[in-house]
Design an enzyme around this catalytic site. Structure first.
Site, PDB file in Angstrom:
ATOM      1  N   LYS A 229      35.883 -76.248  59.742  1.00  0.00           N
ATOM      2  CA  LYS A 229      35.218 -75.762  58.525  1.00  0.00           C
ATOM      3  C   LYS A 229      34.398 -76.837  57.824  1.00  0.00           C
ATOM      4  O   LYS A 229      33.370 -76.529  57.225  1.00  0.00           O
ATOM      5  CB  LYS A 229      36.251 -75.186  57.547  1.00  0.00           C
ATOM      6  CG  LYS A 229      37.259 -74.214  58.173  1.00  0.00           C
ATOM      7  CD  LYS A 229      36.623 -72.980  58.766  1.00  0.00           C
ATOM      8  CE  LYS A 229      37.642 -72.182  59.572  1.00  0.00           C
ATOM      9  NZ  LYS A 229      37.074 -71.216  60.492  1.00  0.00           N
TER      10      LYS A 229
ATOM     11  N   GLU B  36      37.072 -77.740  47.481  1.00  0.00           N
ATOM     12  CA  GLU B  36      35.925 -76.979  46.987  1.00  0.00           C
ATOM     13  C   GLU B  36      36.230 -76.551  45.568  1.00  0.00           C
ATOM     14  O   GLU B  36      37.396 -76.453  45.179  1.00  0.00           O
ATOM     15  CB  GLU B  36      35.748 -75.683  47.813  1.00  0.00           C
ATOM     16  CG  GLU B  36      35.092 -75.857  49.158  1.00  0.00           C
ATOM     17  CD  GLU B  36      34.981 -74.538  49.906  1.00  0.00           C
ATOM     18  OE1 GLU B  36      35.586 -73.534  49.462  1.00  0.00           O
ATOM     19  OE2 GLU B  36      34.312 -74.518  50.935  1.00  0.00           O
TER      20      GLU B  36
ATOM     21  N   HIS C 111      46.351 -62.574  52.040  1.00  0.00           N
ATOM     22  CA  HIS C 111      45.390 -62.724  53.125  1.00  0.00           C
ATOM     23  C   HIS C 111      45.533 -61.688  54.217  1.00  0.00           C
ATOM     24  O   HIS C 111      44.972 -61.827  55.294  1.00  0.00           O
ATOM     25  CB  HIS C 111      45.448 -64.146  53.703  1.00  0.00           C
ATOM     26  CG  HIS C 111      45.288 -65.166  52.628  1.00  0.00           C
ATOM     27  ND1 HIS C 111      44.108 -65.324  51.939  1.00  0.00           N
ATOM     28  CD2 HIS C 111      46.171 -66.024  52.059  1.00  0.00           C
ATOM     29  CE1 HIS C 111      44.272 -66.259  51.020  1.00  0.00           C
ATOM     30  NE2 HIS C 111      45.512 -66.694  51.056  1.00  0.00           N
TER      31      HIS C 111
ATOM     32  N   ARG D 130      34.850 -63.214  66.656  1.00  0.00           N
ATOM     33  CA  ARG D 130      35.574 -62.196  67.414  1.00  0.00           C
ATOM     34  C   ARG D 130      35.212 -60.821  66.870  1.00  0.00           C
ATOM     35  O   ARG D 130      34.553 -60.703  65.844  1.00  0.00           O
ATOM     36  CB  ARG D 130      37.081 -62.403  67.223  1.00  0.00           C
ATOM     37  CG  ARG D 130      37.441 -62.311  65.751  1.00  0.00           C
ATOM     38  CD  ARG D 130      38.924 -62.212  65.466  1.00  0.00           C
ATOM     39  NE  ARG D 130      39.166 -61.867  64.077  1.00  0.00           N
ATOM     40  CZ  ARG D 130      39.222 -62.730  63.061  1.00  0.00           C
ATOM     41  NH1 ARG D 130      39.058 -64.028  63.278  1.00  0.00           N
ATOM     42  NH2 ARG D 130      39.431 -62.299  61.838  1.00  0.00           N
TER      43      ARG D 130
HETATM   44  C1  MV4 Z   1      38.367 -69.682  48.454  1.00  0.00           C
HETATM   45  C2  MV4 Z   1      38.751 -68.952  47.308  1.00  0.00           C
HETATM   46  C3  MV4 Z   1      38.287 -69.386  46.094  1.00  0.00           C
HETATM   47  N1  MV4 Z   1      37.511 -70.465  46.008  1.00  0.00           N
HETATM   48  N2  MV4 Z   1      37.583 -70.768  48.316  1.00  0.00           N
HETATM   49  C4  MV4 Z   1      40.947 -67.239  51.630  1.00  0.00           C
HETATM   50  C5  MV4 Z   1      40.598 -66.951  53.038  1.00  0.00           C
HETATM   51  C6  MV4 Z   1      39.816 -68.105  53.475  1.00  0.00           C
HETATM   52  N3  MV4 Z   1      38.798 -67.700  54.409  1.00  0.00           N
HETATM   53  C7  MV4 Z   1      39.231 -68.666  52.221  1.00  0.00           C
HETATM   54  N4  MV4 Z   1      39.884 -68.021  51.143  1.00  0.00           N
HETATM   55  C8  MV4 Z   1      39.552 -68.276  49.848  1.00  0.00           C
HETATM   56  N5  MV4 Z   1      38.750 -69.335  49.673  1.00  0.00           N
HETATM   57  C9  MV4 Z   1      37.183 -71.127  47.110  1.00  0.00           C
HETATM   58  N6  MV4 Z   1      36.414 -72.239  46.998  1.00  0.00           N
HETATM   59  C10 MV4 Z   1      39.549 -67.852  47.478  1.00  0.00           C
HETATM   60  C11 MV4 Z   1      39.977 -67.518  48.735  1.00  0.00           C
HETATM   61  C12 MV4 Z   1      40.829 -66.378  48.786  1.00  0.00           C
HETATM   62  C13 MV4 Z   1      40.467 -65.213  49.432  1.00  0.00           C
HETATM   63  C14 MV4 Z   1      39.277 -65.096  50.129  1.00  0.00           C
HETATM   64  C15 MV4 Z   1      38.950 -63.939  50.775  1.00  0.00           C
HETATM   65  C16 MV4 Z   1      39.826 -62.876  50.747  1.00  0.00           C
HETATM   66  C17 MV4 Z   1      40.998 -62.970  50.087  1.00  0.00           C
HETATM   67  C18 MV4 Z   1      41.344 -64.131  49.424  1.00  0.00           C
HETATM   68  C19 MV4 Z   1      42.543 -64.201  48.743  1.00  0.00           C
HETATM   69  C20 MV4 Z   1      42.886 -65.335  48.100  1.00  0.00           C
HETATM   70  C21 MV4 Z   1      42.036 -66.430  48.132  1.00  0.00           C
END
Ligand code: MV4
Length: 471
Positions: free
Chosen positions: A115, A198, A233, A290
């Site tokens: 990432k 981040e 998630h 995928r």
């Molecule tokens: C984040 C975020 C808030 N701020 N990054 C969760 C899955 C992963 N792909 C990244 N995720 C997140 N990254 C920043 N800078 C919140 C999440 C996140 C989230 C993202 C997508 C779907 C559900 C989620 C549930 C909690 C947190």
């Protein structure tokens, strides 16, 4: 085109791939554990083979699977989702064995798996990313980066993804305390201890764009899905298109998604994930290399069979359409019907399905591997079926989903069906204004009576009769 496809997966997605192969006139080989030996997807494949060891390791057994494919004369392998689907070593091993991996080339999987490198690359080509750091090496460095970005911040593992290894920090103390934990966990879970931070985006929408790319440099997107309705998630309900994008933002994000895919020379289908904040700023998050569980709703609004498309692309065919030929029609919703008890913290349920009646009718689709007599094993994810509906308007689509959930009968194990019925009645859901925190915030959706199983009443009556008769 290939002649025989070996499917390195199980459950509903194995069946989904078998159906696509059947329609393309390809023979299919299923692999299965002992626990899955008598299940539906194994019966529906033309051939099947037991692979071990144990209930799980067989589905991850790279060289065992490749030997099997050779032995059975399969010329292509479809990995589905999970298991080996985003394993670059597996993609490489297939190529070395002269077998086509139905997915992107291994280097694209690798590039998107890290990432820190991926977000830097995207930033360098003008795709918006969340303000953040590169790899962190010390507490001082982490605190310094956090102060520059401004709290709250989130610690992430570079080799993570899908929500694993995330830690939110509200101050410098949090950062100092959590950095070593994050590093240790990343090393243990992903074999890579690189972590970064981040800016933490509060209450975002999770919006993802479906990408389709052939081996001839053609890349298009098929619009977006809003997958914000999730818990820990685990996505629960997915919709397409999103209710918070307008055509302008859709076009802009779609172009960004195509740029992301092009930057790694992507081929086959994939998904570019974004977070969208309260002010509708969007940020690249990661790319999933995928087919996804929720591909169905994109199929419903575009009329494009994504699994058939994967196979055709892997066989070298050109995309039959250009971006301007893609039209999004109406709305689609998918509810993941899981064997879980929402009233008990979504605890996974196992056991035998003693009764099964599935909904049907106009605009309704079920992709599942469940039927009366099926025993839900304890080893795998709890997804029994995906209930997918489409409609011309959003309101019609929500009402259709509610109607289908009301028709759906699954007895013997608890499922997420009654929870989803409450969600479909909720003005907040209907408004489309639900963020990734919906499930935890809408706890009252978690109060309903378990449906009574008539079979239990019959047993109670029988017991009463026996108790009152002189036997
Ligand atoms: C984040 C975020 C808030 N701020 N990054 C969760 C899955 C992963 N792909 C990244 N995720 C997140 N990254 C920043 N800078 C919140 C999440 C996140 C989230 C993202 C997508 C779907 C559900 C989620 C549930 C909690 C947190």
């Amino acid at each position: 085109m290939f002649k025989k496809v070996l499917i390195t997966n199980r459950g509903e997605i194995a069946l989904r791939i078998i159906r696509a192969c059947n329609e393309l006139g390809l023979r299919t080989v299923a692999i299965h554990s002992e626990a899955d030996a008598t299940t539906l997807y194994v019966k529906k494949a033309d051939e099947a083979a037991l692979i071990g060891p144990g209930p799980l390791a067989g589905y991850l057994n790279i060289y065992g699977i490749i030997d099997l494919a050779k032995q059975m004369g399969a010329d292509a392998i479809h990995p589905g989702y999970g298991f080996l689907s985003e394993n670059a070593e597996f993609g490489r091993a297939c190529a070395d064995a002269g077998i086509i991996f139905i997915g992107p080339h291994p280097q694209a999987i690798k590039d998107m798996g890290l990432k820190i490198e991926a977000r830097q690359k995207m930033a360098s080509i003008g795709v918006p990313v969340i303000p953040g750091s590169t790899a962190l090496h010390s507490e001082e460095e982490a605190v310094e980066a956090a102060e520059k970005i401004g709290y709250p911040v989130i610690l992430k593992a570079s080799a993570g993804g899908g929500g694993r290894g995330l830690r939110v920090c509200w101050n410098a103390n949090n950062v100092r305390r959590m950095l070593p934990l994050a590093v240790g966990e990343a090393k243990k879970a992903f074999g890579n201890d690189a972590v970064f931070i981040e800016k933490y985006i509060e209450e975002p929408h999770h919006i993802e764009f479906q990408i389709v790319a052939d081996k001839h440099g053609n890349v298009i997107h098929l619009g977006e899905r809003d997958c914000s309705l999730q818990r820990r998630h685990q996505k629960l309900v997915e919709i397409a298109p999103s209710l918070i994008l307008d055509d302008k933002l859709r076009r802009e994000m779609g172009e960004a998604a195509v740029t992301v895919a092009r930057s790694v020379g992507y081929d086959n289908v994939g998904t570019v994930e974004f977070l969208v904040d309260k002010n509708r700023n969007y940020y690249f998050l990661e790319m999933n290399t995928r087919i996804q569980v929720e591909h169905t709703i994109t199929e419903e609004i575009t009329g494009i069979d994504l699994v058939q498309t994967m196979i055709r692309i892997a066989a070298g065919e050109k995309l039959p359409l250009k971006q301007e030929d893609v039209t999004l029609r109406g709305y689609a919703i998918q509810c993941r019907i899981n064997a879980e008890d929402p009233l008990n913290d979504f605890l996974p349920a196992i056991g035998k399905i003693t009764g099964y009646y599935s909904p049907g009718g106009y605009g309704v689709r079920i992709d599942g591997n469940v039927y009366r007599g099926y025993t839900v094993p304890p080893y795998y994810d709890s997804l029994l079926a995906k209930l997918v509906v489409r409609g011309e308007t959003w309101d019609e689509t929500v009402r259709r989903m509610h109607r289908c959930l009301s028709e759906y009968v699954i007895r013997g194990v608890k499922t997420t069906i009654p929870y989803y019925k409450k969600v479909m009645e909720d003005p907040k859901f209907i408004s489309g204004n639900f963020s990734t925190r919906y499930v935890e915030e809408q706890a009252e959706k978690l109060s309903y009576e378990h449906e009574k199983d008539p079979a239990d009443a019959a047993i109670a009556i029988a017991a009463a009769i026996v108790a009152h008769s002189k036997v």
